[in-house]
Scaffold this active site. Structure first.
Site, PDB file in Angstrom:
ATOM      1  N   LYS A  13       0.676  -0.964   0.114  1.00 40.34           N
ATOM      2  CA  LYS A  13      -0.015  -0.051   0.398  1.00 40.34           C
ATOM      3  C   LYS A  13       0.888   1.153  -0.014  1.00 40.34           C
ATOM      4  CE  LYS A  13      -1.977  -1.041   4.027  1.00 40.34           C
ATOM      5  NZ  LYS A  13      -1.274  -1.964   4.790  1.00 40.34           N
ATOM      6  N   ARG A  88      -9.369   0.586   8.912  1.00 44.60           N
ATOM      7  CA  ARG A  88      -9.198  -0.959   8.596  1.00 44.60           C
ATOM      8  C   ARG A  88     -10.751  -1.302   9.869  1.00 44.60           C
ATOM      9  NH1 ARG A  88      -3.323   0.298   8.318  1.00 44.60           N
ATOM     10  NH2 ARG A  88      -3.269  -1.168   9.736  1.00 44.60           N
ATOM     11  N   ARG A 127      11.394  -5.831   4.603  1.00 45.35           N
ATOM     12  CA  ARG A 127      11.811  -4.002   4.978  1.00 45.35           C
ATOM     13  C   ARG A 127      12.207  -3.213   5.336  1.00 45.35           C
ATOM     14  NH1 ARG A 127       5.499  -1.855   5.265  1.00 45.35           N
ATOM     15  NH2 ARG A 127       5.647  -2.943   7.580  1.00 45.35           N
ATOM     16  N   ARG A 160      10.827  -1.663  10.585  1.00 44.02           N
ATOM     17  CA  ARG A 160       9.674  -1.237  11.398  1.00 44.02           C
ATOM     18  C   ARG A 160       9.788  -1.786  13.283  1.00 44.02           C
ATOM     19  NH1 ARG A 160       4.993  -0.159   7.884  1.00 44.02           N
ATOM     20  NH2 ARG A 160       4.276  -0.571   9.387  1.00 44.02           N
ATOM     21  N   ARG A 171      -0.436  -8.824  13.776  1.00 40.66           N
ATOM     22  CA  ARG A 171      -1.218  -7.910  12.544  1.00 40.66           C
ATOM     23  C   ARG A 171      -2.081  -8.885  11.415  1.00 40.66           C
ATOM     24  NH1 ARG A 171       4.270  -5.241   9.959  1.00 40.66           N
ATOM     25  NH2 ARG A 171       2.648  -4.047   9.025  1.00 40.66           N
TER      26      ARG A 171
HETATM   27  P1  AP5 Z   1       5.322  -1.977   1.627  1.00 40.20           P
HETATM   28  O1  AP5 Z   1       5.222  -0.919   0.861  1.00 40.20           O
HETATM   29  O2  AP5 Z   1       5.434  -0.974   3.014  1.00 40.20           O
HETATM   30  O3  AP5 Z   1       3.352  -2.094   2.037  1.00 40.20           O
HETATM   31  P2  AP5 Z   1       2.290  -1.676   2.757  1.00 40.20           P
HETATM   32  O4  AP5 Z   1       1.414  -2.674   2.738  1.00 40.20           O
HETATM   33  O5  AP5 Z   1       2.286  -0.364   2.998  1.00 40.20           O
HETATM   34  O6  AP5 Z   1       2.432  -2.098   4.708  1.00 40.20           O
HETATM   35  P3  AP5 Z   1       2.583  -1.343   5.498  1.00 40.20           P
HETATM   36  O7  AP5 Z   1       3.754  -2.746   6.282  1.00 40.20           O
HETATM   37  O8  AP5 Z   1       2.690  -0.550   5.820  1.00 40.20           O
HETATM   38  O9  AP5 Z   1       1.039  -1.678   6.570  1.00 40.20           O
HETATM   39  P4  AP5 Z   1       0.173  -1.931   7.497  1.00 40.20           P
HETATM   40  O10 AP5 Z   1      -1.133  -1.052   7.308  1.00 40.20           O
HETATM   41  O11 AP5 Z   1       0.423  -3.139   8.519  1.00 40.20           O
HETATM   42  O12 AP5 Z   1       0.814  -1.191   8.259  1.00 40.20           O
HETATM   43  P5  AP5 Z   1       0.726   0.642   8.841  1.00 40.20           P
HETATM   44  O13 AP5 Z   1       2.358   1.391   8.318  1.00 40.20           O
HETATM   45  O14 AP5 Z   1      -0.437   1.498   8.097  1.00 40.20           O
HETATM   46  O15 AP5 Z   1       5.826  -2.991   1.099  1.00 40.20           O
HETATM   47  C1  AP5 Z   1       6.883  -3.858   2.077  1.00 40.20           C
HETATM   48  C2  AP5 Z   1       7.743  -4.227   1.782  1.00 40.20           C
HETATM   49  O16 AP5 Z   1       7.828  -5.565   0.525  1.00 40.20           O
HETATM   50  C3  AP5 Z   1       8.020  -3.326   1.570  1.00 40.20           C
HETATM   51  O17 AP5 Z   1       9.439  -3.725   1.924  1.00 40.20           O
HETATM   52  C4  AP5 Z   1       8.359  -3.106   0.471  1.00 40.20           C
HETATM   53  O18 AP5 Z   1       9.469  -2.489  -0.651  1.00 40.20           O
HETATM   54  C5  AP5 Z   1       8.512  -4.185  -0.917  1.00 40.20           C
HETATM   55  N1  AP5 Z   1       7.674  -4.170  -1.986  1.00 40.20           N
HETATM   56  C6  AP5 Z   1       6.387  -3.487  -1.976  1.00 40.20           C
HETATM   57  N2  AP5 Z   1       5.400  -4.177  -2.882  1.00 40.20           N
HETATM   58  C7  AP5 Z   1       6.629  -5.181  -3.790  1.00 40.20           C
HETATM   59  C8  AP5 Z   1       5.939  -5.696  -5.257  1.00 40.20           C
HETATM   60  N3  AP5 Z   1       5.494  -6.117  -5.996  1.00 40.20           N
HETATM   61  N4  AP5 Z   1       7.307  -6.855  -5.476  1.00 40.20           N
HETATM   62  C9  AP5 Z   1       8.476  -6.859  -4.043  1.00 40.20           C
HETATM   63  N5  AP5 Z   1       8.218  -6.112  -3.140  1.00 40.20           N
HETATM   64  C10 AP5 Z   1       7.266  -5.634  -2.638  1.00 40.20           C
HETATM   65  O19 AP5 Z   1       0.289   0.887   9.633  1.00 40.20           O
HETATM   66  C11 AP5 Z   1       1.502   0.456  11.459  1.00 40.20           C
HETATM   67  C12 AP5 Z   1      -0.083   0.517  12.367  1.00 40.20           C
HETATM   68  O20 AP5 Z   1      -0.139   1.834  12.526  1.00 40.20           O
HETATM   69  C13 AP5 Z   1      -0.736  -0.742  12.621  1.00 40.20           C
HETATM   70  O21 AP5 Z   1      -0.679  -1.609  13.055  1.00 40.20           O
HETATM   71  C14 AP5 Z   1      -1.519   0.051  13.510  1.00 40.20           C
HETATM   72  O22 AP5 Z   1      -1.128  -0.492  15.121  1.00 40.20           O
HETATM   73  C15 AP5 Z   1      -1.608   1.775  12.913  1.00 40.20           C
HETATM   74  N6  AP5 Z   1      -2.014   1.322  12.523  1.00 40.20           N
HETATM   75  C16 AP5 Z   1      -2.144   3.071  11.727  1.00 40.20           C
HETATM   76  N7  AP5 Z   1      -2.992   3.046  11.088  1.00 40.20           N
HETATM   77  C17 AP5 Z   1      -4.246   2.769  11.516  1.00 40.20           C
HETATM   78  C18 AP5 Z   1      -5.885   3.327  11.612  1.00 40.20           C
HETATM   79  N8  AP5 Z   1      -6.847   3.490  10.566  1.00 40.20           N
HETATM   80  N9  AP5 Z   1      -6.834   2.525  12.916  1.00 40.20           N
HETATM   81  C19 AP5 Z   1      -6.077   2.443  14.102  1.00 40.20           C
HETATM   82  N10 AP5 Z   1      -4.583   2.259  13.610  1.00 40.20           N
HETATM   83  C20 AP5 Z   1      -3.720   2.444  12.178  1.00 40.20           C
END
Ligand code: AP5
Length: 221
Positions: A13, A88, A127, A160, A171
């Site tokens: 994402k 979410r 990552r 991270r 997660r």
């Molecule tokens: P990446 O693009 O970082 O993946 P992502 O889907 O963004 O993963 P996240 O872990 O950031 O999602 P998340 O929803 O768990 O975390 P968030 O930060 O929102 O890609 C991952 C890796 O793969 C990278 O190394 C990239 O280079 C590689 N990659 C990507 N695409 C690729 C491809 N096609 N091919 C090969 N490699 C690839 O949230 C974190 C925490 O914050 C949550 O757990 C929660 O505690 C809190 N939080 C955030 N939003 C909320 C909310 N709305 N409500 C409540 N808590 C929240």
């Protein structure tokens, strides 16, 4: 255009939102990035959110929603936005609808990045993120040119805190508990589009851009 990217942790994402935002010249709003910035700056929100994040749980809705509401109030969102990490759950989806309707705007499309568990775990465990500009890398899939240094800004890369095996498992559980009702919610509104996110990042981006173009071209729908 107002676009939501939905999908499991590690589906890409953040990676796709950043590229799409660049290509459409829209701001990328990541609730995860904003929360991590608050943790880094040790703000009151950051102190409240940190434990939930480190355990892989969701930060309470009221904290995240207040934060998102003020971000959506900034002038750069007037031309549209790419929203990553929110909503979410159904409660957040409904709150988002009401925030947007107060501003007389609506979501144009919700793009669901579908990815398999094996791919997710491989991506999250490798990552690397830039401390300065949040650019994303991967030890194997997208390695930086110089070890642990950001190609874009020269900042230091780090792993991270929530990319540990136990936290990744949590997660995924949290995500799976909420996702089907969230997908149904947007399917019923007719705004859900699905993309397989297991392929190469550039191929996934091309597919997303085609779908977004199709929204502006009735002959492609
Ligand atoms: P990446 O693009 O970082 O993946 P992502 O889907 O963004 O993963 P996240 O872990 O950031 O999602 P998340 O929803 O768990 O975390 P968030 O930060 O929102 O890609 C991952 C890796 O793969 C990278 O190394 C990239 O280079 C590689 N990659 C990507 N695409 C690729 C491809 N096609 N091919 C090969 N490699 C690839 O949230 C974190 C925490 O914050 C949550 O757990 C929660 O505690 C809190 N939080 C955030 N939003 C909320 C909310 N709305 N409500 C409540 N808590 C929240």
């Amino acid at each position: 255009m107002n676009i939501i990217l939905l999908g499991p942790p590690g589906a890409g994402k953040g990676t796709q939102s950043k590229q799409l935002a660049k290509s459409l010249n829209l701001p990328h709003i990541s609730t995860g990035d904003i929360l991590r910035e608050n943790v880094k700056l040790d703000t009151e929100l950051g102190r409240k959110a940190k434990d939930y994040m480190n355990k892989g749980g969701l930060v309470p809705d009221e904290l995240v929603t207040k934060m998102l509401n003020s971000r959506l109030g900034l002038p750069d969102t007037k031309k549209g936005f790419i929203l990553d990490g929110y909503p979410r759950n159904i409660s957040q989806a409904k709150t988002l609808d009401s925030i947007l309707s107060q501003r007389n705007i609506k979501i144009d499309t919700v793009i669901y990045l579908d990815s398999s568990d094996g791919v997710i775990i491989q991506r999250l465990s490798g990552r690397l993120v830039c401390r300065s500009c949040n650019m994303l890398f991967h030890k194997i899939n997208m390695p930086p040119k110089k070890t642990m240094v950001c190609d874009a800004c020269g900042g230091q890369l780090y792993q991270r805190d929530d990319d540990k095996e136990e936290t990744i498992k949590n997660r995924l559980i949290v995500y799976k508990n909420e996702v089907s009702s969230l997908l149904d919610y947007y399917k019923n509104k007719g705004s859900l589009l699905k993309v397989s996110a297991d392929g190469q990042a550039n191929d996934v981006l091309k597919e997303i851009i085609e779908l977004v173009k199709g929204l502006n071209d009735p002959s492609k729908v």
